[in-house]
Design an enzyme around this catalytic site. Structure first.
Site: not given
Ligand code: MN
Length: 739
Positions: A80-81
């Site tokens: 996700e990041d």
């Protein structure tokens, strides 16, 4: 300040405590991979981002999960990041780890934008359905727990939003998975942000009385321990605790009691080796203290659905203080604290045989549990409860529950048959898809409709999965044939009419139509058209009858007109002004100035109830004048306006001569409690607003939703009322409904 390395070593130590043969090389590799990928990202509190995955892994280790879970927990935010990918994680670690991380990422991306109670259960089911491997949801819960622990660094809006989600979605999931300890912590942390005043009151009072509490608990503990020793019940552990703040909070509000009055503030536990000992201990407790009738529960004979087992009884101690005693075996206790997670560790320890009957609940979740060894067991530990359903979002965030393998056609018809019938295209997560696209959990589905759509095609019946969609499509075909008849009948009627030298306008004029309808054997024109269409009536016959009637009407009207003209009224004032060419004053209707139109009928839309001060926009309805919406009303959202109606949206503004008051609606969401209604009414009456409607809806899990209709002078007064309502204890949200 604890260094990262120290935190990591603490994690390793925790894992070693229950799993000496864990894959420490890979765990360290995962830690370093996550640390390097998150790089210099920071959390809101200013610490390096990697502290978060490390703490999540720590929680996962405290649940005693396996190496893959720890590795996935460390990597859970990487996809996700960071620039890390599924493939990279699969290559460096394993495809199982990558699957788990991918699963957690998908849950993270789910947007919750609803507060409606009936949606909550769907959201919870959706999370279950999306977690193909139960470890996904366990890690997600650990992630949420750590985020809640560090929520103080977030904005107040985010705190409330996350706390509400946690209370409504994650705590019930933890409960369902039998994870008592995690559930309590999630509830307490949520309460801290949802009702900070009450939370502080409870926590402060507990702190102030902690010495007395400790004394009381150690006395009782000593009494029980001594008696168990005398009775020869060996290896028993006895301890007391004060109930957790949310549990006290619930009792205070549900029973309208002060904290001193809350029944059984204390709970004691007695842990023993065997089930037989449990019942022996129960006898001892009931002999030592006076049991309260009707408070004994045997969850050993009848376990709770989440596989919780224990004996519960409430007794009255020496000083007249009531307290609860829970009696269970050490194994039952592990299940009570960590639920599914504990079961897992248990399976890892005991290979092949024994103890399995205890876990009927989990058993039901399994696909093939027979003769499975520990490793296979974990992989088959999938949540298949909802495998025959799929959960998708509308663009507004409502969850729609459909049969598995459903398509955009099913989705469209589940919203409304008119949507299905006018569907011309579908988007899933922002991309155009075919009508036979198979929907996945969490998809955001948007249907494009058009007034000129041809309607469903026969193939749709085969593509659709839900019986609802299928039957609606069939209905359409049935009805559509009638419409074809009507269209055809109308065409031949109109041509016959033209032949007779008349127009449709002539016969549909409001003062003519009722008389015309009396002359033909049908209740509506459509019925007549349909009959003409299928040949049950002829256009010629209809036109002849109607012509006779119209001639008759015109004759009478002509006589009346002549009589009126004789009286000769002077023209109205407005007509005089117009005749002199004077500019028309901008007149407002109900305080609304409609650009380019005067004297038009104005009404305020019921969906968003605008008041002076709101930004507004108007919609020219078909026959009911201009309907005024708030600019932020979803029904006025330019993105949702249909092409055909584009020209009907017009500028409107508040005039100088606004009315004295306007009706508007509010929605107030509260944790239910006694006297709540009174507090709300008091605020409304002291705010000097007229209340014209007030109804309340209680939800099964203790929330109350008030719908209030009040008259206000404008936005300023409304804003004040909303603020005051928001300050009432246990009120969580005050909003103006729209759309
Ligand atoms: Mn996270």
């Amino acid at each position: 300040m604890v260094s990262l390395e120290e935190r990591y070593e603490h994690l390793e130590k925790t894992i070693r405590g229950y799993n000496i043969s864990a894959d420490f090389a890979q765990i360290r590799a995962a830690y370093e991979y996550a640390r390097d990928h998150h790089g210099d990202q920071l959390r809101r509190d200013g610490t390096p981002y990697i502290t978060h995955p490390l703490q999540v892994a720590q929680i996962v280790a405290e649940m005693r999960l396996d190496s893959e879970s720890i590795i996935a927990a460390l990597l859970h935010d990487c996809i996700e990041d960071t620039d890390s990918t599924y493939d990279d994680i699969a290559k460096r670690f394993s495809s199982t780890v990558a699957d788990i991380v991918d699963g957690v990422t998908k849950l993270t991306r789910v947007q919750y934008s609803t507060m409606e109670e009936e949606q909550m259960e769907n959201l919870r089911k959706m999370l279950f359905a999306m977690s193909k491997d139960i470890r996904v949801i366990l890690i997600k819960i650990a992630d949420r727990l750590h985020n809640m622990r560090t929520m103080e660094y977030q904005t107040p809006e985010k705190q409330k939003k996350k706390a509400f989600e946690t209370m409504e979605i994650y705590a019930p999931i933890a409960h369902r998975l039998g994870m008592q300890k995690v559930k309590w912590e999630l509830e307490d942390l949520s309460l801290k942000y949802l009702d900070p005043v009450a939370y502080k009151e409870i926590v402060d009072k507990l702190a102030a009385e902690s010495q007395e509490h400790a004394q009381f608990m150690s006395d009782v503990q000593a009494q029980i321990t001594q008696r168990l020793g005398e009775m020869g019940i060996g290896n028993a552990t006895v301890y007391g605790r004060v109930k957790h703040p949310y549990s006290i909070y619930r009792k205070m509000y549900a029973q309208d009691k002060t904290m001193d009055e809350v029944y059984d503030l204390f709970a004691f536990r007695v842990l023993v080796d065997t089930v037989a000992d449990c019942y022996n201990v129960l006898g001892v407790i009931h002999d030592l203290y006076k049991p309260i009738l009707g408070r004994f529960k045997d969850y050993i004979a009848t376990p709770k659905p989440n596989m919780y087992q224990s004996l519960h009884t409430t007794v009255i101690g020496d000083q007249g203080i009531p307290f609860e005693v829970q009696i269970r075996t050490y194994d039952m206790h592990a299940i009570a604290e960590y639920g599914v997670a504990a079961h897992w560790k248990y399976k890892q320890g005991i290979k092949g045989e024994g103890g399995e009957k205890t876990y009927e609940w989990i058993r039901r979740l399994l696909e093939n549990q027979e003769d499975a060894d520990a490793e296979d067991f974990i992989h088959s530990l999938k949540i298949d409860m909802f495998s025959d359903e799929v959960f998708v979002f509308t663009p507004r965030g409502d969850v729609i529950n459909l049969p598995a393998e459903s398509t955009p056609i099913d989705f469209a018809y589940s919203i409304h048959s008119a949507i299905g019938n006018s569907m011309v295209g579908a988007k899933v997560n922002g991309r155009m898809v075919g009508f036979d696209y198979q929907l996945h959990n969490g998809d955001i589905v948007e249907i494009n409709t058009s007034k000129s759509a041809h309607g469903p095609s026969r193939d749709w019946v085969k593509i659709a999965r839900s019986s609802e969609a299928r039957s609606k499509i069939r209905q359409w075909f049935k009805k559509e044939r009638r419409e074809e008849n009507i269209a055809q009948g109308r065409a031949s009627f109109e041509s016959e009419l033209k032949h007779a030298g008349m127009t449709m306008a002539q016969i549909t004029a409001p003062d003519v139509l009722p008389a015309v309808m009396k002359r033909i054997p049908f209740k509506t024109l459509d019925e007549m058209y349909a009959a003409i269409g299928y040949g049950g009536y002829t256009a010629l016959k209809a036109v002849n009858r109607i012509r006779d009637e119209i001639i008759h009407i015109n004759r009478t009207a002509g006589q009346e007109k002549a009589a009126e003209a004789a009286k000769a009224q002077p023209p109205a004032k407005e007509q005089q002004e117009a005749a002199k060419g004077l500019p028309k004053k901008v007149k407002s209707e109900k305080g609304i100035v409609v650009e380019g139109l005067s004297n038009c009928l104005v009404k305020f839309s019921k969906c968003c109830t605008p008041v002076p001060g709101d930004e507004i926009v108007g919609f020219i309805t078909r026959g009911y004048g201009v309907s005024v919406h708030r600019k932020d009303c979803p029904n006025a959202d330019p993105a949702r306006r249909s092409e055909a109606d584009q020209g009907r949206w017009i500028k409107v503004s508040w005039g100088e001569d606004v009315n004295a008051s306007y009706d508007t609606s509010l929605e107030v969401v509260c944790k239910d409690r006694p006297k709540l209604l009174m507090d709300i009414s008091t605020v409304l009456s002291t705010s000097k607003v007229n209340v014209s409607g007030l109804n309340v809806q209680s939800t099964a899990d203790g929330f109350a939703i008030f719908h209030v209709t009040i008259s206000v002078t404008g936005y300023q007064q409304l804003d004040q009322v909303m603020r005051k309502l928001g300050q009432i204890s246990s009120v969580m949200k005050v909003t103006r409904p729209a759309g």
